[in-house]
Design an enzyme around this catalytic site. Structure first.
Site, mmCIF file in Angstrom:
data_model
loop_
_atom_site.group_PDB
_atom_site.id
_atom_site.type_symbol
_atom_site.label_atom_id
_atom_site.label_comp_id
_atom_site.label_asym_id
_atom_site.label_seq_id
_atom_site.Cartn_x
_atom_site.Cartn_y
_atom_site.Cartn_z
ATOM 1 C CG HIS A 33 -1.763 1.187 1.396
ATOM 2 N ND1 HIS A 33 -3.079 1.245 1.007
ATOM 3 C CD2 HIS A 33 -1.480 2.416 1.906
ATOM 4 C CE1 HIS A 33 -3.575 2.443 1.273
ATOM 5 N NE2 HIS A 33 -2.618 3.185 1.830
ATOM 6 C CD GLU A 34 1.983 3.662 3.687
ATOM 7 O OE1 GLU A 34 2.289 4.718 3.098
ATOM 8 O OE2 GLU A 34 0.978 3.573 4.413
ATOM 9 C CG HIS A 48 0.193 5.992 -0.616
ATOM 10 N ND1 HIS A 48 -0.954 6.468 -1.212
ATOM 11 C CD2 HIS A 48 -0.183 5.548 0.617
ATOM 12 C CE1 HIS A 48 -1.975 6.336 -0.398
ATOM 13 N NE2 HIS A 48 -1.537 5.782 0.733
ATOM 14 C CG HIS A 89 -6.308 6.570 0.446
ATOM 15 N ND1 HIS A 89 -5.916 7.553 1.319
ATOM 16 C CD2 HIS A 89 -5.523 5.499 0.723
ATOM 17 C CE1 HIS A 89 -4.945 7.092 2.109
ATOM 18 N NE2 HIS A 89 -4.693 5.855 1.759
#
Length: 271
Positions: free
Chosen positions: A164-165, A168, A174
């Site tokens: 997830h990071e 980013h 999101h």
């Protein structure tokens, strides 16, 4: 405590025509989630640490995907370095998390070696006792040196959180804040503390893009239906099916969905 001091976003926009995401890490304590039900990404990213919710830049992290090519990494080969503070299991988790991108996209995550790569731009997985977070996308004003992803031991225990990071850093925001999200979710603001309302803002297409990828309730970048709920027995988000509002699960921490990977392939022009 980590504090990132950046130039004003307006100045970035004037010079580059893009919105650079600015984050401020503050020193409030972060404790691991203790609830026994299934965990979701908002249980790991500590938003009061990662983003100062009173700051005018706090909402910028919630868009869906960077719209400016200047915020995409200039090469499909991405160098990465892992802190020597990580134990063997944590190191193995980072390597395994990144292998998904090597296998499913045209990106190649390759370990950074200062003897070979010098001061080249690279992703640096740093360890923190309490914080989990990063800045979104490539910063063209800082083309050399490390781009930090800060993770605590709890976040390092979940490969999906590491991914997830990393998404980013690659340029994804999101899912529930994409421009067309009101067609697909209804935000129940009455069940969300006002300090977190900025986490649910939908942004216009002039700032972000969906790459015409179908809305993805199962995205690794989607909050759960109970994210930040005042009353944890009631959803903070409900799915929409046309004019009907329905109950369904949203978000997960298992790994990137096909929609997440499709956006990366389109963003980085994979064949």
């Amino acid at each position: 405590m980590y504090t990132y001091v950046e130039m004003n976003r307006v100045n970035f926009s004037i010079v580059f025509g893009v919105n650079i995401v600015l984050l401020l890490f503050v020193g409030s304590a972060f404790t691991n989630p203790t609830k026994t039900e299934e965990l979701n990404i908002e249980d790991f990213e500590n938003y009061n640490n990662e983003i100062n919710v009173e700051d005018e830049e706090a909402d910028a992290k919630n868009r869906n995907a960077v719209n400016s090519p200047l915020q995409r990494w200039p090469s499909n080969i991405l160098l990465y370095r892992i802190s020597t503070d990580y134990n063997k299991d944590e190191v193995d988790n980072v390597h395994a998390a990144l292998q998904v991108f090597n296998e499913s996209t045209c990106l190649v995550f390759k370990q950074y070696d200062p003897r070979i790569h010098g001061n080249s731009k690279h992703i640096y997985y740093k360890k923190s006792p309490n914080m989990c977070g990063t800045k979104v996308g490539f910063n063209p004003l800082s083309p050399m040196g490390p781009h930090d992803i800060v993770l605590n031991p709890y976040c390092l225990s979940e490969r999906g959180v590491i991914q997830h990071e990393t998404l980013h850093v690659l340029g994804l925001y999101h899912e529930q804040s994409r421009p067309d999200r009101n067609k697909y979710v209804q935000i129940e603001y009455s069940n969300i503390p006002q300090q977190y309302w900025s986490q649910f803002i939908a942004y216009p297409e002039m700032y972000t893009t969906t790459y015409n990828v179908k809305y993805d309730y199962e995205s690794l970048m989607h909050y759960s239906q109970f994210a930040f709920a005042k009353d944890s027995t009631k959803p903070s988000m409900r799915a929409r099916n046309g004019t009907m509002v329905i109950e369904r699960k949203m978000g997960q921490i298992v790994g990137p969905s096909e929609g997440d990977l499709t956006k990366i392939r389109l963003m980085y022009k994979c064949n």
